[in-house]
Design a protein around this motif. Structure first.
Motif, short mmCIF file in Angstrom:
data_model
loop_
_atom_site.label_atom_id
_atom_site.label_comp_id
_atom_site.label_asym_id
_atom_site.label_seq_id
_atom_site.Cartn_x
_atom_site.Cartn_y
_atom_site.Cartn_z
N ALA A 147 -26.82 -42.74 -39.30
CA ALA A 147 -25.68 -43.43 -38.70
C ALA A 147 -24.52 -42.45 -38.62
CB ALA A 147 -25.28 -44.65 -39.53
N GLY A 148 -23.75 -42.54 -37.54
CA GLY A 148 -22.63 -41.63 -37.38
C GLY A 148 -21.46 -42.27 -36.66
N TYR A 149 -20.26 -41.78 -36.98
CA TYR A 149 -19.06 -42.25 -36.29
C TYR A 149 -18.10 -41.07 -36.13
CZ TYR A 149 -15.64 -45.61 -34.61
OH TYR A 149 -14.77 -46.31 -33.82
N ILE A 150 -17.61 -40.91 -34.90
CA ILE A 150 -16.63 -39.87 -34.58
C ILE A 150 -15.32 -40.58 -34.26
CG2 ILE A 150 -16.08 -37.93 -33.06
CD1 ILE A 150 -19.14 -37.60 -32.66
N PHE A 151 -14.30 -40.33 -35.05
CA PHE A 151 -13.09 -41.13 -35.01
C PHE A 151 -12.10 -40.70 -33.92
CE2 PHE A 151 -14.84 -41.67 -39.20
CZ PHE A 151 -14.61 -42.99 -39.50
N SER A 152 -12.28 -39.55 -33.34
CA SER A 152 -11.24 -38.98 -32.47
C SER A 152 -11.72 -38.86 -31.03
CB SER A 152 -10.81 -37.62 -33.01
OG SER A 152 -10.53 -37.69 -34.40
N ASP A 153 -10.78 -38.52 -30.16
CA ASP A 153 -11.09 -38.30 -28.75
C ASP A 153 -11.28 -36.81 -28.53
OD1 ASP A 153 -10.73 -41.01 -28.32
OD2 ASP A 153 -8.61 -40.79 -27.81
N ILE A 154 -12.51 -36.41 -28.21
CA ILE A 154 -12.85 -35.00 -28.02
C ILE A 154 -13.85 -34.88 -26.87
CG2 ILE A 154 -12.37 -34.13 -30.34
CD1 ILE A 154 -15.21 -34.77 -31.15
N PRO A 155 -13.94 -33.72 -26.22
CA PRO A 155 -14.89 -33.53 -25.11
C PRO A 155 -16.32 -33.77 -25.57
CG PRO A 155 -13.29 -31.74 -25.17
CD PRO A 155 -13.10 -32.53 -26.44
N TYR A 156 -17.18 -34.17 -24.63
CA TYR A 156 -18.52 -34.61 -25.02
C TYR A 156 -19.38 -33.52 -25.67
CZ TYR A 156 -21.18 -32.54 -21.09
OH TYR A 156 -21.79 -31.69 -20.23
N PRO A 157 -19.17 -32.20 -25.42
CA PRO A 157 -19.98 -31.23 -26.17
C PRO A 157 -19.77 -31.31 -27.68
CG PRO A 157 -19.04 -30.18 -24.24
CD PRO A 157 -18.39 -31.52 -24.36
N LEU A 158 -18.66 -31.91 -28.11
CA LEU A 158 -18.40 -32.05 -29.54
C LEU A 158 -18.84 -33.41 -30.07
CD1 LEU A 158 -14.84 -30.44 -29.77
CD2 LEU A 158 -17.07 -29.34 -30.04
N LEU A 159 -19.30 -34.29 -29.20
CA LEU A 159 -19.81 -35.60 -29.61
C LEU A 159 -21.29 -35.48 -29.96
CD1 LEU A 159 -18.07 -37.83 -26.91
CD2 LEU A 159 -17.29 -37.36 -29.25
N ARG A 160 -21.94 -36.61 -30.14
CA ARG A 160 -23.35 -36.62 -30.51
C ARG A 160 -24.22 -36.71 -29.26
NH1 ARG A 160 -26.24 -35.52 -35.24
NH2 ARG A 160 -28.26 -36.58 -35.18
N THR A 161 -24.91 -35.63 -28.94
CA THR A 161 -25.89 -35.64 -27.86
C THR A 161 -27.25 -35.93 -28.48
OG1 THR A 161 -24.63 -34.01 -26.61
CG2 THR A 161 -26.95 -34.32 -26.00
N HIS A 162 -27.84 -37.06 -28.15
CA HIS A 162 -29.10 -37.47 -28.78
C HIS A 162 -30.24 -36.57 -28.30
CE1 HIS A 162 -27.07 -40.88 -30.47
NE2 HIS A 162 -26.63 -41.22 -29.28
N LEU A 163 -31.09 -36.22 -29.24
CA LEU A 163 -32.11 -35.20 -29.02
C LEU A 163 -33.27 -35.78 -28.20
CD1 LEU A 163 -33.00 -32.30 -29.63
CD2 LEU A 163 -34.09 -33.16 -31.72
N GLY A 164 -33.23 -35.50 -26.88
CA GLY A 164 -34.35 -35.87 -26.03
C GLY A 164 -35.40 -34.77 -26.03
N ASN A 165 -36.52 -35.06 -25.39
CA ASN A 165 -37.63 -34.10 -25.41
C ASN A 165 -38.26 -34.04 -24.03
OD1 ASN A 165 -39.78 -32.44 -26.02
ND2 ASN A 165 -40.86 -33.93 -27.28
N ASN A 166 -37.95 -32.96 -23.30
CA ASN A 166 -38.52 -32.78 -21.96
C ASN A 166 -39.82 -32.01 -21.97
OD1 ASN A 166 -36.40 -34.11 -20.64
ND2 ASN A 166 -35.16 -32.26 -20.57
N THR A 167 -40.28 -31.60 -23.14
CA THR A 167 -41.50 -30.79 -23.23
C THR A 167 -42.71 -31.69 -23.46
OG1 THR A 167 -41.56 -30.46 -25.62
CG2 THR A 167 -40.05 -29.06 -24.35
N PRO A 168 -43.94 -31.19 -23.26
CA PRO A 168 -45.14 -31.97 -23.58
C PRO A 168 -45.50 -31.92 -25.06
CG PRO A 168 -45.77 -29.88 -22.61
CD PRO A 168 -44.27 -29.93 -22.55
N ILE A 169 -44.69 -31.22 -25.86
CA ILE A 169 -44.97 -31.05 -27.28
C ILE A 169 -44.31 -32.18 -28.07
CG2 ILE A 169 -44.82 -29.49 -29.25
CD1 ILE A 169 -46.55 -28.53 -26.92
N LEU A 170 -45.05 -32.78 -28.98
CA LEU A 170 -44.53 -33.87 -29.81
C LEU A 170 -43.53 -33.34 -30.83
CD1 LEU A 170 -44.66 -36.82 -30.91
CD2 LEU A 170 -46.48 -36.02 -32.42
N ILE A 171 -42.35 -34.00 -30.90
CA ILE A 171 -41.36 -33.72 -31.94
C ILE A 171 -40.99 -35.06 -32.56
CG2 ILE A 171 -39.09 -32.76 -32.46
CD1 ILE A 171 -39.33 -31.04 -29.97
#
Length: 849
Positions: A693-717
């Protein structure tokens, strides 16, 4: 930073340690005993008598219909026992390592034997005994004690069984076999030569306390020898831990080789086992019921063999168990465990000795079998002598003089029954093998493949995954890396790499310096200077990503992964405050230079965009709660918690400061994670899970926010969302769940139609679910500009909702050809997204048991 033991294991001599293996003893010279057993009353031959060694009961046989027996084994100084129900047991000492034939033994009736067991129609009499033993097991379980301590001797040995195929034909194996063949004690009954690759002897004093659980182990003597051993100090710590051989059959589940075996005294025994009452006899002065343990399905992960339960108080006196040939465990040709327990005044029964032996069969025809053995003694118990909690805290390892250690080892070698010179001979033999030129060359290759580094004196060159890549930003990326090792210093280490891109014509580097302040508290300080390209998903990851995953992100279309050129300076301190608490504090300054069209507003009310770099100045705090078993440091000076599968709770707090070190933003982030690997789930396989669980309290550009880890490869993660695109969702508050359940053979071995096919395939079912609830405040969305100052469009992202989480479910088949796993994933939500992939297939490969 807490790396699994697997990181040490790919070397040939450490395949033993993948399983946290204990082992049996190897004796000195093969002998044959041939004799006959006669009834003392009738004078007739006695068939079906048990003939075995007192201290090594796995070495045994039975008399045939003529009362004769032949027993061939590697000599150990022991006592031959001959037993039959209602007859006095004969003890015949074996004092000479010579074959003996023509032996004759006369068994006399035992006037003090147990009364006959009358079997009448109705319930199996063994069931009553098992139920009574389970009813009373809390009285006998050592976990009932407030505290206890004892002295332990563990001997761990690993051998490679030579053959005439695969790598056994290579010169280095032939050279090893030629040297080992000069030792008769290393020849098996089948004529194979066992090549020793590691032997470790440890004497230690172990202190255990319950409520709260505390454990301390003081090593009093140790001798470790192995072929191609690297990072010996860490390896000594790993092998000195008796926790690896601490099997408690009063538990419902016993963890061996990373598998959960139901105990014969498990509460739900009727779902796994059947039993037969075979005998009533004396075992080491205690009158016992002898029960045969029979798994209901031979392909299940379960035991078979015998247990002995005392008649007086239904305590477990002895177990002699092994796995069935059809058990669904990869590469394990055999596995046997034997344990003898003795009572204490408290009514609790504690181990006296323990044997464990396994043979790991050929992974392929190229690799020979590995034999792993342990023999353990436990004595000098002190019961309910508790100490203050501070007594059990982490302590720096301090060994006595080498002479004092050898004297203590000699005492246990004599108790063990070996020739007093046998163990030293094995240590010397391994030292000799280490000097064979072909062996030195081969072990060097194994080290490079398993660690990623090539050792040259005080410098290790690597990691090889960082030496080359090609992508559409850097072109050909050429690099070189190195680190110092403990031969230079056991308190200081320098580690780094330098790389250059032929297309962007830019140098990249990562330089790190580590210093151990305290080994008692595992306190480490460090400094780092980084200048390299990193994709967006790597910027806010709190856990270390796999090295090969990082390397794979540098290949091919790097421009589509929203990369930044990151310049970072950081210093940190990391310390283990207690067995339960680990803390880390980091000061970090970063500059993020976008390498793709990107612009943002400094504040939601601003109308002037910025295309420039993002500057941050952060204080990062980490607090982790996890019960430590025994700690050491690996080659990177990272903390390693040996054999620890306990849940861990981790809290991260990140504070950003505006104006400090050119920082552009003031912000606070909080992340909380509960995670566990190989968790036992109601006796139905095991699971890996994490809840973050996470919470970011401030207003900041999205590179500093939480980018959820997607997987575009055929390899299982497992830690990724496998049907989510790489940068699809961004959140400033979220809850993420990853859960993978390994059913082993629990389902496929029970379905009538599938079971017949799976008896040969040995496939295993895996189920998984990945979900994330999240959200993004309007003020953070307002910071993203629509285009850059020169008119280039800025690519956006999607956001989540707590009313509508992202959810994907998966089901897969593991253990295909014993290596491969195929998972099928269904994305259940946000299917209206233009890039949504409702269905996908992921692949992975791993050596597993």
């Amino acid at each position: 930073m807490n790396k699994p033991l697997l990181g040490y294991s790919l070397r040939l001599y450490l395949l033993v340690l993948l399983c946290h293996l204990p082992l049996f003893q190897l004796a000195a010279q093969q002998i044959t005993l041939q004799g006959k057993v006669i009834d003392g009353e009738s004078g007739l031959p006695m068939p079906a008598c048990n003939v075995y060694l007192k201290n090594h009961p796995h070495i045994g046989t039975a008399t045939d219909e003529n009362g004769t027996f032949v027993l061939t084994f590697d000599f150990v100084r022991d006592t031959l026992l001959i037993e039959f129900i209602s007859y006095q047991t004969i003890e015949y000492p074996l004092l000479k390592a010579q074959s003996q034939t023509g032996l004759s033994f006369t068994l006399k009736p035992d006037a003090l034997s147990l009364e006959a067991v009358v079997v009448t129609p109705g319930e199996n009499p063994a069931y009553r005994i098992i139920r009574e033993a389970i009813k009373r097991k809390d009285e006998h379980d050592k976990r009932r004690l407030e505290a206890y301590d004892y002295e332990a001797y563990n001997r761990i040995e690993g051998y490679v069984k030579s053959s005439d195929k695969g790598i056994s034909k290579l010169r280095f194996v032939r050279d090893m076999r030629r040297v080992a063949a000069g030792y008769d004690m290393l020849r098996t009954a089948e004529g194979d030569t066992l090549i020793p690759v590691i032997v470790n002897e440890v004497v230690s004093r172990v202190y255990v306390k319950h409520s709260p659980y505390k454990r301390r182990e003081d090593v009093e003597a140790q001798q470790l020898t192995g072929i191609g051993i690297e990072d010996a100090p860490a390896l000594q710590d790993i092998l000195s831990n008796t926790y690896l051989t601490d099997y408690n059959f009063y538990r419902n589940q016993i963890n061996i080789l990373g598998k959960y075996f139901p105990s014969p005294l498990a509460n739900g025994w009727w779902l796994v086992y059947d039993y037969e009452l075979e005998d009533s006899l004396e075992v080491g002065g205690f009158m016992c019921y002898q029960l045969k343990v029979i798994p209901l399905r031979e392909e299940d992960i379960a035991f078979t063999g015998r247990i002995w339960i005392t008649k007086e108080d239904y305590a477990l006196r002895k177990v002699q168990l092994h796995i069935t040939p059809n058990a669904n465990i990869n590469f394990v040709r055999s596995l046997a465990v034997e344990q003898v327990l003795a009572p204490t005044q408290s009514g609790v029964w504690l181990p006296e000795s323990m044997f464990f032996e396994t043979e790991i069969s050929e992974f392929t025809d190229l690799i020979p079998a590995i034999v792993a053995r342990t023999y353990s003694y436990y004595k000098n118990y002190h019961i309910n002598q508790a100490y203050p909690n501070s007594f059990y805290e982490i302590r720096e390892k301090k060994l006595p003089s080498e002479k004092a250690q050898l004297e203590k080892l000699r005492v246990y070698r004599a108790i063990d029954g070996d020739s007093t010179d046998f163990r030293p001979q094995i240590h010397r033999l391994i030292d000799t093998l280490n000097q064979v030129p072909s062996v030195k060359r081969y072990t060097g290759i194994i080290k490079v493949l398993s660690t990623g580094y090539l050792r040259k004196g005080v410098i290790d060159f690597g990691h090889y995954a960082r030496y080359y890549a090609w992508n559409n930003i850097e072109g050909h990326r050429l690099g070189v890396g190195l680190r110092t090792n403990y031969h230079l210093s056991d308190k200081w280490m320098f580690k780094g790499y330098v790389a250059y891109g032929t297309q962007d014509e830019r140098w990249k580097y990562d330089l790190r310096l580590y210093h151990v302040l305290s080994r008692k508290r595992f306190t480490l300080i460090g400094a780092r200077h980084l200048a390299d390209i990193e994709p967006l998903i790597q910027l806010d990851q709190r856990d270390d990503l796999p090295e090969l995953f990082i390397a794979s992100n540098r290949f091919l279309d790097l421009a589509s992964r929203r990369p930044f050129f990151r310049t970072m300076n950081s210093v940190w301190i990391d310390s283990r405050l207690s067995q339960l608490v680990r803390a880390q504090l980091t000061l970090q300054q970063s500059t993020l230079e976008p390498l793709y069209p990107f612009a943002y507003y400094p504040a939601p009310s601003d109308t002037q965009t910025r295309n420039s770099s993002i500057h941050t100045a952060e204080v990062i705090g980490m607090l982790r709660l996890q019960r430590a078993v025994r700690l050491t440091r690996d080659a990177n000076l990272d903390e390693v918690d040996i054999a620890n599968r306990n849940p861990r709770l981790t809290l991260w707090t990140i504070l950003g400061f505006k104006g400090l070190l050119d920082g552009d933003f003031q912000y606070q982030k909080v992340y909380l994670q509960l995670a566990q690997k190989n968790a036992n789930v109601f006796g139905i396989g095991h699971a890996n899970y994490s809840i973050t669980a996470g919470y970011i309290f401030s207003d900041i550009p999205y590179p500093l926010l939480r980018t959820h880890l997607g997987n575009n490869t055929p390899i299982l993660i497992e830690r990724a969302f496998n049907q989510m695109n790489g940068f699809e969702f961004v959140s400033d508050h979220f809850v993420a769940v990853h859960y993978a359940h390994y059913f082993e053979g629990f389902i496929l071995n029970k379905l009538p139609l599938i079971r017949r096919v799976n008896d040969k395939l040995e496939w295993r079912l895996v189920g998984s679910v990945n979900a994330v609830w999240g959200g993004l405040r309007a003020s953070n969305k307002a910071l993203l500009a629509q285009q850059t100052a020169d008119g280039q469009p800025v690519e956006g992202f999607s956001e989540l909702s707590f009313q509508k989480p992202y959810v994907e479910v998966g089901y897969g088949i593991d253990n295909i050809f014993k290596f491969f796993r195929v998972d099928f994933f269904h994305r259940l939500t946000y299917l209206d997204s233009p890039q949504a992939k409702p269905f996908g297939i992921k692949f992975s490969a791993e050596i597993k048991f």
